[in-house]
Design an enzyme around this catalytic site. Structure first.
Site, short mmCIF file in Angstrom:
data_model
loop_
_atom_site.label_atom_id
_atom_site.label_comp_id
_atom_site.label_asym_id
_atom_site.label_seq_id
_atom_site.Cartn_x
_atom_site.Cartn_y
_atom_site.Cartn_z
N ARG A 162 -13.99 -34.09 -10.84
CA ARG A 162 -14.85 -33.37 -9.89
C ARG A 162 -16.15 -32.98 -10.57
O ARG A 162 -17.21 -33.02 -9.99
CB ARG A 162 -14.15 -32.09 -9.38
N HIS A 188 -15.23 -18.83 -5.10
CA HIS A 188 -14.10 -19.60 -5.66
C HIS A 188 -14.43 -20.24 -7.00
O HIS A 188 -13.73 -21.15 -7.43
CB HIS A 188 -13.66 -20.67 -4.66
P1 NAD Z 1 -11.98 -27.58 4.50
O1 NAD Z 1 -11.94 -28.92 3.85
O2 NAD Z 1 -10.73 -26.88 4.83
O3 NAD Z 1 -12.79 -27.73 5.88
C1 NAD Z 1 -14.01 -28.40 5.94
C2 NAD Z 1 -14.58 -28.22 7.33
O4 NAD Z 1 -15.87 -28.80 7.33
C3 NAD Z 1 -13.75 -28.88 8.43
O5 NAD Z 1 -13.53 -27.93 9.47
C4 NAD Z 1 -14.65 -30.02 8.93
O6 NAD Z 1 -14.61 -30.19 10.34
C5 NAD Z 1 -16.02 -29.54 8.53
N1 NAD Z 1 -16.99 -30.60 8.25
C6 NAD Z 1 -16.77 -31.83 7.71
N2 NAD Z 1 -17.93 -32.49 7.58
C7 NAD Z 1 -18.89 -31.67 8.04
C8 NAD Z 1 -20.29 -31.77 8.18
N3 NAD Z 1 -20.96 -32.89 7.81
N4 NAD Z 1 -20.98 -30.72 8.70
C9 NAD Z 1 -20.32 -29.60 9.09
N5 NAD Z 1 -19.00 -29.44 9.01
C10 NAD Z 1 -18.29 -30.46 8.47
O7 NAD Z 1 -12.95 -26.73 3.61
P2 NAD Z 1 -12.98 -25.16 3.32
O8 NAD Z 1 -12.84 -24.41 4.58
O9 NAD Z 1 -14.20 -24.96 2.49
O10 NAD Z 1 -11.69 -24.87 2.44
C11 NAD Z 1 -11.31 -25.77 1.39
C12 NAD Z 1 -11.20 -25.17 0.00
O11 NAD Z 1 -11.27 -26.28 -0.91
C13 NAD Z 1 -12.33 -24.23 -0.39
O12 NAD Z 1 -11.76 -23.11 -0.93
C14 NAD Z 1 -13.15 -24.96 -1.46
O13 NAD Z 1 -13.28 -24.17 -2.61
C15 NAD Z 1 -12.34 -26.17 -1.85
N6 NAD Z 1 -13.17 -27.43 -1.82
C16 NAD Z 1 -14.45 -27.40 -2.29
C17 NAD Z 1 -15.25 -28.54 -2.24
C18 NAD Z 1 -16.68 -28.46 -2.75
O14 NAD Z 1 -16.98 -27.64 -3.60
N7 NAD Z 1 -17.62 -29.28 -2.24
C19 NAD Z 1 -14.73 -29.73 -1.71
C20 NAD Z 1 -13.38 -29.74 -1.25
C21 NAD Z 1 -12.61 -28.56 -1.31
#
Ligand code: NAD
Ligand code: ZN
Length: 239
Positions: free
Chosen positions: A62, A112
């Protein structure tokens, strides 16, 4: 649609969805797996205790990915909103990537944790180690004590998110609370909207799919953050 002035206090909560258009996969996109790993295998203190090698390799992957991705138009739109509101703006992110900071967001809480940081569990020192040598290392030793193995500075499941008192204070005090790219499954982040609402804030959601706490939002815009957010910010500032 909500209208704001420079005196409006605005708190934004972002999740993995805001980074999806930068090429970082969300968590729920893949049936509760994160990059093909079960969460309990890579994102719990128990996993780190039992099998630090697997956890370390997962986070190194990551961390290395951050060299290949760039902030998108949604991250940039939040910088514009902060420039307009100044001190009245706070961005709380659940994301562990560094895209908000690289876009230019300043008043930012990584509740987080951050992939870019490593922490010593013995002396609690925190280090930013994103150079090529550390990104390829099997383990990284602490530079302040004799602990041979730093851990990712990430809040795992069963651990308390960072800066909660500051987060609750800002959410209780805000006029407008905006959730972006978060599914509403992960607590306590998912419950912040309940706090905002009970304190009288207008709650706005921008998400690709309806979040599980949809009914708590006064206003919901369905779509991709990178496509919706630039116009949304321009419109709420102009009105
Ligand atoms: P989640 O994966 O549970 O939900 C992501 C949401 O984003 C979904 O509801 C989806 O419909 C929406 N989505 C997808 N593409 C989108 C777009 N282009 N525009 C707007 N919305 C969009 O994510 P969460 O609620 O953040 O919870 C997941 C946990 O996992 C968090 O605690 C986080 O720390 C971790 N995580 C972080 C990353 C990162 O840092 N980028 C990536 C994956 C998971
Ligand atoms: Zn140490």
């Amino acid at each position: 649609m909500v209208a704001i002035t420079r005196n409006s206090k605005v708190v934004v909560l972002t999740g993995a969805g805001i980074s999806a258009e930068s090429g970082i996969r969300t968590f729920r996109a893949s049936d509760g797996l994160w990059e093909n790993h079960a969460i309990e295998d890579v994102a719990t203190p128990q996993a780190w205790e039992r099998n630090p090698q697997v956890v370390w390799e997962f986070y190194q992957g990551r961390r290395r990915q951050l060299r290949e991705v760039e902030p998108n138009t949604a991250h940039l739109a939040l910088v514009e909103l902060e420039q307009y509101l100044g001190e009245n703006f706070l961005l709380i992110t659940q994301n562990v990537d560094n895209l908000h900071g690289r876009a230019g967001s300043k008043n930012l809480i990584h509740m987080h944790g951050e992939l870019a940081l490593l922490r010593c569990e013995t002396c609690l020192s925190v280090f930013e180690m994103m150079d090529d040598v550390h990104l390829e290392s099997d383990y990284v030793a602490c530079q302040e004590c004799d602990n041979p193995r730093l851990r990712p500075h990430i809040v795992w499941f069963h651990e308390m998110p960072f800066q909660m008192p500051e987060i609750y204070a800002a959410v209780e005090d805000c006029d407008v609370f905006i959730t972006i790219g978060t599914s509403g499954h992960v607590y306590p982040a998912a419950g912040l909207i309940d706090v905002a609402k009970s304190c009288g804030a207008h709650c706005v959601g921008i998400n690709l799919d309806a979040p599980v706490n949809l009914q708590q939002h006064d206003e919901f815009h369905q779509g991709k953050a990178g496509e919706l957010l630039p116009n949304f910010v321009t419109n709420i500032i102009k009105k």
